[in-house]
Design a protein around this motif. Structure first.
Motif, PDB file in Angstrom:
ATOM      1  N   UNK A  17      56.911  25.488  18.740  1.00 39.22           N
ATOM      2  CA  UNK A  17      56.189  26.078  17.613  1.00 39.22           C
ATOM      3  C   UNK A  17      54.842  25.380  17.478  1.00 39.22           C
ATOM      4  N   UNK A  18      53.747  26.147  17.631  1.00 41.06           N
ATOM      5  CA  UNK A  18      52.410  25.570  17.484  1.00 41.06           C
ATOM      6  C   UNK A  18      52.161  25.247  16.013  1.00 41.06           C
ATOM      7  N   UNK A  19      51.462  24.133  15.792  1.00 40.40           N
ATOM      8  CA  UNK A  19      51.221  23.673  14.424  1.00 40.40           C
ATOM      9  C   UNK A  19      49.736  23.414  14.232  1.00 40.40           C
ATOM     10  N   UNK A  20      49.270  23.403  12.984  1.00 40.66           N
ATOM     11  CA  UNK A  20      47.858  23.097  12.749  1.00 40.66           C
ATOM     12  C   UNK A  20      47.498  21.717  13.292  1.00 40.66           C
ATOM     13  N   UNK A  46      44.986  34.057  10.364  1.00 34.55           N
ATOM     14  CA  UNK A  46      45.171  33.559  11.726  1.00 34.55           C
ATOM     15  C   UNK A  46      43.828  33.214  12.369  1.00 34.55           C
ATOM     16  N   UNK A  47      42.831  34.089  12.182  1.00 33.00           N
ATOM     17  CA  UNK A  47      41.500  33.779  12.713  1.00 33.00           C
ATOM     18  C   UNK A  47      40.973  32.467  12.127  1.00 33.00           C
ATOM     19  N   UNK A  48      41.114  32.276  10.815  1.00 41.25           N
ATOM     20  CA  UNK A  48      40.622  31.054  10.196  1.00 41.25           C
ATOM     21  C   UNK A  48      41.409  29.839  10.661  1.00 41.25           C
ATOM     22  N   UNK A  49      42.708  29.983  10.814  1.00 43.53           N
ATOM     23  CA  UNK A  49      43.523  28.883  11.325  1.00 43.53           C
ATOM     24  C   UNK A  49      43.055  28.463  12.716  1.00 43.53           C
ATOM     25  N   UNK A  50      42.754  29.448  13.560  1.00 47.89           N
ATOM     26  CA  UNK A  50      42.267  29.140  14.912  1.00 47.89           C
ATOM     27  C   UNK A  50      40.928  28.412  14.849  1.00 47.89           C
ATOM     28  N   UNK A  51      40.070  28.831  13.925  1.00 44.81           N
ATOM     29  CA  UNK A  51      38.765  28.172  13.778  1.00 44.81           C
ATOM     30  C   UNK A  51      38.941  26.739  13.281  1.00 44.81           C
ATOM     31  N   UNK A  52      39.813  26.539  12.305  1.00 46.12           N
ATOM     32  CA  UNK A  52      40.058  25.190  11.800  1.00 46.12           C
ATOM     33  C   UNK A  52      40.623  24.297  12.898  1.00 46.12           C
ATOM     34  N   UNK A  53      41.436  24.887  13.778  1.00 41.92           N
ATOM     35  CA  UNK A  53      41.994  24.116  14.896  1.00 41.92           C
ATOM     36  C   UNK A  53      40.909  23.657  15.867  1.00 41.92           C
ATOM     37  N   UNK A  86      54.769  31.067   9.130  1.00 37.53           N
ATOM     38  CA  UNK A  86      55.077  31.157  10.554  1.00 37.53           C
ATOM     39  C   UNK A  86      54.690  32.550  11.039  1.00 37.53           C
ATOM     40  N   UNK A  87      53.825  32.609  12.041  1.00 44.13           N
ATOM     41  CA  UNK A  87      53.384  33.874  12.630  1.00 44.13           C
ATOM     42  C   UNK A  87      53.967  33.970  14.034  1.00 44.13           C
ATOM     43  N   UNK A  88      54.752  35.010  14.267  1.00 46.59           N
ATOM     44  CA  UNK A  88      55.409  35.201  15.565  1.00 46.59           C
ATOM     45  C   UNK A  88      54.803  36.419  16.241  1.00 46.59           C
ATOM     46  N   UNK A  98      53.651  30.260  15.756  1.00 50.82           N
ATOM     47  CA  UNK A  98      52.709  29.236  15.296  1.00 50.82           C
ATOM     48  C   UNK A  98      52.790  29.173  13.783  1.00 50.82           C
ATOM     49  N   UNK A  99      52.583  28.004  13.255  1.00 49.57           N
ATOM     50  CA  UNK A  99      52.490  27.826  11.807  1.00 49.57           C
ATOM     51  C   UNK A  99      51.018  27.751  11.443  1.00 49.57           C
ATOM     52  N   UNK A 100      50.616  28.592  10.489  1.00 51.38           N
ATOM     53  CA  UNK A 100      49.220  28.605  10.047  1.00 51.38           C
ATOM     54  C   UNK A 100      49.101  27.933   8.682  1.00 51.38           C
ATOM     55  N   UNK A 101      47.976  27.247   8.484  1.00 53.55           N
ATOM     56  CA  UNK A 101      47.777  26.515   7.233  1.00 53.55           C
ATOM     57  C   UNK A 101      46.450  26.784   6.569  1.00 53.55           C
TER      58      UNK A 101
END
Length: 492
Positions: A17-20, A46-53, A86-88, A98-101
């Motif tokens: 499980x991918x995490x922030x 999800x887009x924002x979570x990817x950017x924060x990552x 959790x986004x599957x 993945x878990x988004x935060x």
């Protein structure tokens, strides 16, 4: 043993499980979002979570907001897991979690004072919305904002205690204006043609009822960029919660399942700035209209095309509808002969390739999307996804045989009984009206087309009325299978 999702337990989740990768305490709010349903959490969040990552733009986290009592239940679930989701993503050969935060708070739905205070906060630079197609108070017969809607009239009479999203947005803008704070950008993320313009019309329309000078200020100073969003995201059921728990070891009270594909095309008009979403796949363009029309007609119109025959044939999942040879062939013929020809060229896109992608996405057996979800809210969706295409075909003196059949299938569905006699439970905010009209239309098809707020001029077209009446009478006389066979030129 599954791990209950929370900030404290993130490190205990399975490695699959991918995490922030960012620290949640490092985030600060920049966006207030109305409508914290599955689509938003599978898309913008999800887009924002990817950017924060990527260690970018940590001052653009999301604060949720809502106006309905029913939203409190979802808020309670998310609060118990520290606003994590959790986004599957599922496809035939893929299932990743993945878990988004990217959301850090969710204001109590209906707490107008708290929501207005947050909207007035200078840190908030974008207010975004996913409130469904029916949430914009549009009169379908005119395609314009309806200032006489009871909810709007109520807010106009009580400007200090607004109950609608637009009343709250307007109160927030008014507070910022009074404090000398620049206005936030209002970003619609719903599937509506020219969604930024529609949102502006709602905010300015309500403002005109309260204070024409305020309406002029909003018109002159507030940005409403148009956008096109896309990701197939079904509702969460116990099926999804069980998969998250058993296959990924995450005990999430409200996980989101979706397809791997996602798309977001936006006009780049954000006076107070925006997150660098282009770094995570968002496409910024000068004019989103060609992309938006393509998606609404080919994808959303395609969903409507397969939904109602699927419902009438008691098919549960969307991929199962696509496995039915008559439904799949109906979609292909209607798209290629009547829908796609109304879509102008789109920069960088081959429309036939786009249709084949849509067909593949509809056929995804892992997503668990339901026919019932696609059938939902036809009274608001048909005037946006189907009827404008009919209008364009009629203006060009072109055949509307297939589109009339789609409309007849919708009418037949609203009768509330499948071909096999199975009860169809209410599936529209206006179900009582739709069912009563569908029952009248069984003997008098013109009754259905007389719904002026839905069909407008299309309902008064003799050619469309002729095709619709013939299709509806045939559905009652012969059933869905025989009518589809006849449309496709197949022997019964």
């Amino acid at each position: 043993m599954a791990t209950k999702l929370s900030l404290e337990t993130l490190s205990a989740l399975p490695p699959s499980v991918a995490k922030p990768s960012y620290a949640r305490e490092a985030l600060s709010p920049g966006i207030v979002h109305f409508g914290l349903g599955n689509f938003h959490r599978a898309h913008q969040a999800v887009y924002l979570d990817a950017l924060f990552n990527q260690n970018e733009d940590h001052d653009w986290a999301i604060v949720g907001a809502g106006v309905f009592e029913g939203e409190k239940r979802g808020r309670d679930v998310l609060q118990a897991q520290d606003w994590l989701t959790t986004v599957v993503e599922q496809d035939q050969g893929v299932m990743d979690a993945r878990v988004t935060g990217s959301m850090i708070d969710f204001l109590v739905p209906g707490d107008g004072a708290a929501i207005i205070a947050k909207l007035a906060d200078p840190a908030i630079r974008i207010v975004s919305l996913t409130i469904t197609e029916g949430g914009y108070f549009i009169d379908a017969s005119t395609g314009r904002f309806d200032p006489k809607h009871p909810d709007i009239a109520r807010d106009a009479a009580n400007p200090t205690d607004p109950k609608t999203v637009f009343g709250l947005i307007l109160a927030g803008l008014k507070a910022r204006r009074g404090a000398g704070t620049p206005p936030f950008t209002v970003m619609c993320c719903d599937n509506i043609p020219h969604n930024g313009h529609v949102t502006r019309d709602a905010v300015c329309g309500l403002a005109n009822l309260l204070d024409p000078e305020l309406a002029e200020w909003v018109e002159a100073h507030v940005a409403f960029p148009n956008g096109m969003v896309d990701r197939i995201t079904p509702a969460t059921t116990d099926r999804e919660r069980t998969i998250a728990r058993d296959q990924f070891g995450v005990d999430d009270g409200w996980p989101v399942f979706c397809e791997p594909f996602k798309q977001w095309v936006l006009e780049d008009h954000f006076p107070l700035g925006r997150p660098a979403l282009e770094k995570v796949g968002v496409q910024f363009v000068e004019d989103v209209s060609p992309f938006e029309l393509m998606k609404i007609r080919i994808l959303n119109g395609g969903h409507a095309t397969i939904a109602y025959p699927g419902g009438l044939l008691d098919i549960h999942f969307v991929h199962e509808a696509m496995e039915h040879p008559l439904i799949r062939a109906f979609l292909a013929k209607l798209e290629r002969t009547e829908i796609i020809p109304t879509v102008p060229p789109v920069p960088g896109v081959v429309l036939e390739d786009y249709y084949q992608l849509i067909e593949s996405r509809f056929s995804n057996p892992k997503i668990g999307d339901t026919v019932r979800r696609l059938c939902l809210d036809g009274s608001n969706r048909q005037p946006k996804f189907i009827i404008p295409t009919v209008a364009d075909r009629l203006k060009a003196n072109q055949s509307v045989e297939g589109l009339a059949l789609e409309s007849a299938l919708w009418c037949r569905y609203c009768y509330g009984e499948s071909d096999a006699g199975t009860l169809i439970e209410p599936n529209d905010p206006n179900w009582d009206r739709m069912q009563a009209t569908a029952k009248q239309a069984k003997s008098d098809p013109s009754a259905w087309l007389a719904m002026e707020d839905i069909y407008g001029a299309v309902g008064r077209s003799p050619e469309f009325a002729r095709e619709f009446s013939g299709a509806l009478r045939a559905l009652w006389a012969d059933g869905t299978v025989a009518v589809l066979q006849r449309y496709l030129g197949q022997q019964g």
